[in-house]
Scaffold this motif. Sequence first.
Motif, PDB file in Angstrom:
ATOM      1  N   LEU A   1     -51.237  -4.638 -15.711  1.00 48.80           N
ATOM      2  CA  LEU A   1     -49.793  -4.166 -15.456  1.00 48.80           C
ATOM      3  C   LEU A   1     -49.946  -3.131 -14.112  1.00 48.80           C
ATOM      4  CD1 LEU A   1     -48.087  -2.947 -18.037  1.00 48.80           C
ATOM      5  CD2 LEU A   1     -47.230  -4.341 -16.761  1.00 48.80           C
ATOM      6  N   ARG A   2     -51.235  -3.217 -13.968  1.00 48.32           N
ATOM      7  CA  ARG A   2     -51.550  -1.942 -12.335  1.00 48.32           C
ATOM      8  C   ARG A   2     -51.243  -2.661 -10.930  1.00 48.32           C
ATOM      9  NH1 ARG A   2     -54.491   1.002 -14.329  1.00 48.32           N
ATOM     10  NH2 ARG A   2     -53.345   2.814 -14.954  1.00 48.32           N
ATOM     11  N   ALA A   3     -52.277  -3.784 -11.552  1.00 53.35           N
ATOM     12  CA  ALA A   3     -52.487  -4.628 -10.577  1.00 53.35           C
ATOM     13  C   ALA A   3     -51.226  -5.351 -10.033  1.00 53.35           C
ATOM     14  CB  ALA A   3     -53.882  -5.719 -11.021  1.00 53.35           C
ATOM     15  N   GLU A   4     -50.785  -5.566 -11.677  1.00 55.16           N
ATOM     16  CA  GLU A   4     -49.263  -6.755 -10.960  1.00 55.16           C
ATOM     17  C   GLU A   4     -48.788  -5.860 -10.022  1.00 55.16           C
ATOM     18  OE1 GLU A   4     -48.291 -10.478 -12.178  1.00 55.16           O
ATOM     19  OE2 GLU A   4     -50.622 -10.594 -12.242  1.00 55.16           O
ATOM     20  N   LEU A   5     -48.482  -4.823 -10.430  1.00 53.92           N
ATOM     21  CA  LEU A   5     -47.097  -4.356  -9.574  1.00 53.92           C
ATOM     22  C   LEU A   5     -47.703  -4.127  -8.165  1.00 53.92           C
ATOM     23  CD1 LEU A   5     -45.558  -2.054 -11.987  1.00 53.92           C
ATOM     24  CD2 LEU A   5     -44.629  -3.343 -11.357  1.00 53.92           C
ATOM     25  N   ALA A   6     -49.171  -3.310  -7.764  1.00 51.51           N
ATOM     26  CA  ALA A   6     -49.561  -3.099  -6.829  1.00 51.51           C
ATOM     27  C   ALA A   6     -49.312  -4.528  -5.599  1.00 51.51           C
ATOM     28  CB  ALA A   6     -50.729  -2.882  -6.865  1.00 51.51           C
ATOM     29  N   GLY A   7     -49.626  -5.147  -6.118  1.00 52.13           N
ATOM     30  CA  GLY A   7     -48.914  -7.101  -5.466  1.00 52.13           C
ATOM     31  C   GLY A   7     -48.131  -7.027  -5.023  1.00 52.13           C
ATOM     32  N   LYS A   8     -46.560  -6.903  -6.238  1.00 48.93           N
ATOM     33  CA  LYS A   8     -45.633  -7.177  -5.573  1.00 48.93           C
ATOM     34  C   LYS A   8     -44.737  -5.678  -5.056  1.00 48.93           C
ATOM     35  CE  LYS A   8     -44.777  -9.680  -9.835  1.00 48.93           C
ATOM     36  NZ  LYS A   8     -44.464 -11.064  -8.777  1.00 48.93           N
ATOM     37  N   GLU A   9     -45.891  -4.805  -4.229  1.00 51.32           N
ATOM     38  CA  GLU A   9     -45.106  -3.457  -3.640  1.00 51.32           C
ATOM     39  C   GLU A   9     -44.110  -4.160  -2.553  1.00 51.32           C
ATOM     40  OE1 GLU A   9     -46.396  -0.275  -0.597  1.00 51.32           O
ATOM     41  OE2 GLU A   9     -48.101  -1.250  -1.670  1.00 51.32           O
ATOM     42  N   PHE A  10     -44.517  -5.272  -2.041  1.00 51.85           N
ATOM     43  CA  PHE A  10     -43.523  -5.318  -0.560  1.00 51.85           C
ATOM     44  C   PHE A  10     -42.362  -5.607  -1.409  1.00 51.85           C
ATOM     45  CE2 PHE A  10     -46.042  -8.972  -1.980  1.00 51.85           C
ATOM     46  CZ  PHE A  10     -44.965 -10.051  -2.159  1.00 51.85           C
ATOM     47  N   LEU A  11     -42.109  -6.273  -2.848  1.00 52.75           N
ATOM     48  CA  LEU A  11     -40.781  -6.527  -2.815  1.00 52.75           C
ATOM     49  C   LEU A  11     -40.322  -5.705  -3.421  1.00 52.75           C
ATOM     50  CD1 LEU A  11     -41.800  -9.318  -5.593  1.00 52.75           C
ATOM     51  CD2 LEU A  11     -40.591  -9.592  -3.179  1.00 52.75           C
ATOM     52  N   TYR A  12     -40.379  -4.130  -4.079  1.00 50.17           N
ATOM     53  CA  TYR A  12     -39.526  -3.259  -4.139  1.00 50.17           C
ATOM     54  C   TYR A  12     -39.638  -1.942  -2.922  1.00 50.17           C
ATOM     55  CZ  TYR A  12     -43.127  -1.858  -6.498  1.00 50.17           C
ATOM     56  OH  TYR A  12     -45.405  -2.200  -6.910  1.00 50.17           O
ATOM     57  N   SER A  13     -40.186  -2.046  -2.299  1.00 50.28           N
ATOM     58  CA  SER A  13     -40.575  -0.356  -0.823  1.00 50.28           C
ATOM     59  C   SER A  13     -40.106  -1.080  -0.086  1.00 50.28           C
ATOM     60  CB  SER A  13     -42.016  -0.666  -0.768  1.00 50.28           C
ATOM     61  OG  SER A  13     -42.351  -1.003  -0.464  1.00 50.28           O
ATOM     62  N   ARG A  14     -39.882  -0.137   0.657  1.00 49.03           N
ATOM     63  CA  ARG A  14     -38.964   0.258   2.576  1.00 49.03           C
ATOM     64  C   ARG A  14     -39.310   1.168   2.887  1.00 49.03           C
ATOM     65  NH1 ARG A  14     -32.205   0.923   2.216  1.00 49.03           N
ATOM     66  NH2 ARG A  14     -33.189   0.698   4.537  1.00 49.03           N
ATOM     67  N   ILE A  15     -38.850   1.220   4.152  1.00 50.20           N
ATOM     68  CA  ILE A  15     -39.408   2.702   4.841  1.00 50.20           C
ATOM     69  C   ILE A  15     -37.917   2.895   5.730  1.00 50.20           C
ATOM     70  CG2 ILE A  15     -40.740   2.733   7.162  1.00 50.20           C
ATOM     71  CD1 ILE A  15     -41.835   1.777   4.787  1.00 50.20           C
ATOM     72  N   GLU A  16     -37.849   4.128   5.670  1.00 52.94           N
ATOM     73  CA  GLU A  16     -37.330   5.375   6.315  1.00 52.94           C
ATOM     74  C   GLU A  16     -37.207   5.523   7.612  1.00 52.94           C
ATOM     75  OE1 GLU A  16     -33.750   5.098   5.448  1.00 52.94           O
ATOM     76  OE2 GLU A  16     -34.195   3.955   3.400  1.00 52.94           O
ATOM     77  N   ASN A  17     -36.578   5.670   8.239  1.00 51.55           N
ATOM     78  CA  ASN A  17     -37.278   6.382   9.501  1.00 51.55           C
ATOM     79  C   ASN A  17     -36.179   7.322   9.710  1.00 51.55           C
ATOM     80  OD1 ASN A  17     -39.157   5.087  10.719  1.00 51.55           O
ATOM     81  ND2 ASN A  17     -37.645   3.154  10.329  1.00 51.55           N
TER      82      ASN A  17
END
Length: 1101
Positions: A521-537
Amino acid sequence: MEDRQNDQNDDVFSFFSPSFSAATPSTLFNRSAYSSSSSSGDDESQPSVDDSNKRIDYMIQFLDRRLSEDGNHDGIGDGNGSDSLPEFVGKCGESGIFKVPIRSAVHPNRPPSLDVRPHPLRETQIGRFLRTMTSTERQLWTGGEDGALRVWEFSELYGSGRGLEVEDTAPYKESLGNEFGSAAVVCMIGDEGSRVVWSGHRDGRIRCWRLRGDHGIEEALSWQAHRGPVLSIAISAYGDIWSGSEGGALKVWPWDGALGKSLSLKMEERHMAALAVERSYIDPRNMVSANGFANTLTSDVTFLVSDHTRARVWSASPLTFAIWDARTRDLIKVFNIDGQLENRPENSVYPDFGSEEEGKMKVTASKKEKAQSSLGFFQRSRNAIMGAADAVRRAATKGGFCDDSRKTEAIVISVDGMIWTGSSNGILMRWDGNGNCLQEFAYESSGILCMFTFCSRLWVGYSNGTVQVWDLEGKLLGGWVAHSGPVIKMAIGAGYLFTLANHGGIRGWNVTSPGPLDNVLRAELAGKEFLYSRIENLKILAGTWNVGEGRASTDSLVSWLGCAATGVEIVVVGLQEVEMGAGVLAMSAAKETVGLEGSPLGQWWLDMIGKTLDEGSSFVRVGSRQLAGLLICVWVRHDLKPHVGDVDAAAVPCGFGRAIGNKGAVGVRLRMYDRVLCFVNCHFAAHLEAVNRRNADFDHVYRTMTFSRQSSSLNAGVAGASFGVTMPRGGNALGVNTIEARPELSEADMVIFLGDFNYRLDDITYDETRDFISQRCFDWLREKDQLHTEMEAGNVFQGMREAIIRFPPTYKFERHQAGLAGYDSGEKKRIPAWCDRILYRDNKKHLGAECSLDCPVVSSISQYDACMEVTDSDHKPVRCVFSVKIARVDESVRRQEYGNIINSNKKIKVLLGELSKVPETIVSTNNIILQNQDSTILRITNKSEKNIAFFKIICEGQSKIEEDGQAHDHRARGSFGFPQWLEVSPGTGTIKPNQIAEVSVHLEDFPTVEEFVDGVAQNSWCEDTRDKEVILVLVVHGRFSTETRKHRIRVRHCPRGGPAKNHFNDGTKTSGQINALHRSDYHQLSNTLDVVEQLKNLHSP
């Protein structure tokens, strides 16, 4: 390698595929298994348009960051913009307490979790914090301080929370507390037999809840149970509700009385039913008061647990325990946390408490015996003295005169019949069913607040947010920090162990953790980081000024902060020497001792700066703290306020024995986008030669600053909102973790230090310094800077950064004298110095680190200067503008991705298939007849070669047998409890591979039924003499499975002397009957000596 690449590509774009939810879920986390209809489950599993758009936006942002990486590694700004200023970095920041905290897309030191309710901001929960939790077969229920209930369907755990109070929360239903006039919910318990949930409230009422057909929450029943709050509630093996309150109050609400009948009534009839239920209770203490034992039962009943293995109920107070017979409600034993028996009359005719299973002390006397017996004068006096002594002990316990660290904070019963209790000093105690302490364990010094058992594992929640998993022999299997606050409740369902933190966050941990599933699970979720993360400025303006006990003009404040605040989201201001003098310091110290702070002059500064920032329109003040002459305050823009919370403040005095605030620090901590930012305003020791003292001041502040007091500028209600938790005390028991905790500042994602640090220039004269300043040769002066020298040596501000100074020294000036000519020209001619500084530390472990979930807060400095034109003080104000990037998690999308991985990943499905196997079992009979206090033995065989089987026996309901031999009028029983005439022992247990468990099924004739009114038996009558039949269900599950296998056994009760009927006619049954497994054999035993002998030889599984 090519196949693996293709698999990764499939994962990235899987949400666009029409088969997004087409995979068959595994049995352990099967969402559809809990869904009421397949159509609703299908709708929930489909991603919405909004969620798909979010994924696209996050992917585009991710690709933009990757494309912009080239060419950004040569600048100090680390990709935050070409206008970033170069920085000086202190040494020794890569180890110890100065090391950057570990952050990642999936925490490497704990199993992946399902965030059902992400940590809410404290300010949004005032008066409505969640305080308790329970589960049923299909839902997770929680109760709050406002009396409201929230219900999560297990079929919707991976859904989006759009339109709810918190968007990131999984979908839930909510009852409004004021809708039913509910007081705070104190305790809850699920009742699968009645398909309801019972809750105890602070106003002394017990309420019954059920979900309506439209999935709304309905109050089915409510009555006044106690004068004080309902502190605990449990359902016995016979379906009766037991409730405890203050002062030892304990009541039993029999299911066979008004309680069971009331749930079948119509809404308009329930009011009268509630009155009948309210008066139908039994007070077990009345049965023992004549014998002197009531004097030992006067402490608050904080815990009630039902022992289904032996059909008993444990009531627990912080320092004492009592064991009751669930069927007769007799008191069996009273003892304290040391296992010692409580005081009782010496002339008692009852035997001593033994450790044998059959050694019950029968205290109940008949009404006639009670009326005839009378205690002598000395005996009554003795009992009165005992009661007074216990009252004093109880008052001392509440007043804190006893050893609080030994108080019982949690109690739970495991499937093998062992009782586990946890105390506030982290000690876990294991008891047998008769109240004998077997072992003590300690792996953590923090207080234990909750526990839960599932199959062969014991889950323990601590006050420091840690969760540990043990086996039933006391071996520690694993542990991790589950929440940022104390873990106060646990519940299980849908293959998850849910933990509720005191801040209201709920996380689900798969029941196999720690185990092989976690790494996948850890490897799968880490590999999909770009799907659920965003950058705030965002931009942060930090300003520091030693005001020298003066007041600033409006023009000075505008010059310092007004222009710089344009385009900034957060403003932090630190002032030093707001007011000084012996009287001020003494008054400040006195206020601190009673929890007060602030002054009229400090408030004047806050108001003036607020006007400068257009407070109320553009900015809102979120936190402040004053310690003598030190003052810090934080403002945020209005549009950012919904994302900012958990604001706490702190103060650390460093002057005169570390007790007076003439020197020291004040700080404000806040949480934004789920990242922790700390701002610390410091004033360190003065004078050129006091370098070591300044270093020591910083070290003291960094190590001891604790944000335990909430900011004075918040709503006053926040101060009382914190959940009272016994703080962990250093333990010395074997196995206790004694590693020193990291300072709170070490755990922040970003720390900004600002203030008058008082570091001077070494090995340079006054005139030389003035010459370098006039020529603006700041590079030469920086080589003489004490602060840079100490940072380079790793002695202070380890690992922190400061923009290269390009402005003149800010100390010391003549007041109201403009220009560089204003430097001190008096008799002392103090050498100019950069006393006023601003430094910071973010998540970067090295230069060039990009903002991501592994490095969530990355900052650079775009402006660092001093306002040399301001002349109101002998110091110049300094300001610094930070450009900050914060990586945040979209919990709603992450939760959906988590569910998609669980339901579609082939490796996970294979692992779950192996872990969730239910051992094959067989029973010796499906049909039992009992007559004349008969007993029979039900044998359960585990046919598995390697897997342990866990079983529990419940009663689905009871029917009456008519003359035709058929069962009619089937009635469900509360919480699948047994009828009073039936004893099943043990009711729960474990069966090792290729082993047989023996269960005694015994008829306990109960011809007379008593009706209780206000705790006293009023009426009695003979029980119905017609044959009765119950359906016992043997529920078997494996080590990690929530799936079960069931065996149904029909047990028929033939009253004494009743005629034999054509039993178990498997002809046409009425609609109210429960189908049993067809077997031609059934076991009937008479009341003979052989049966008695056989029962003596029974052994527990």
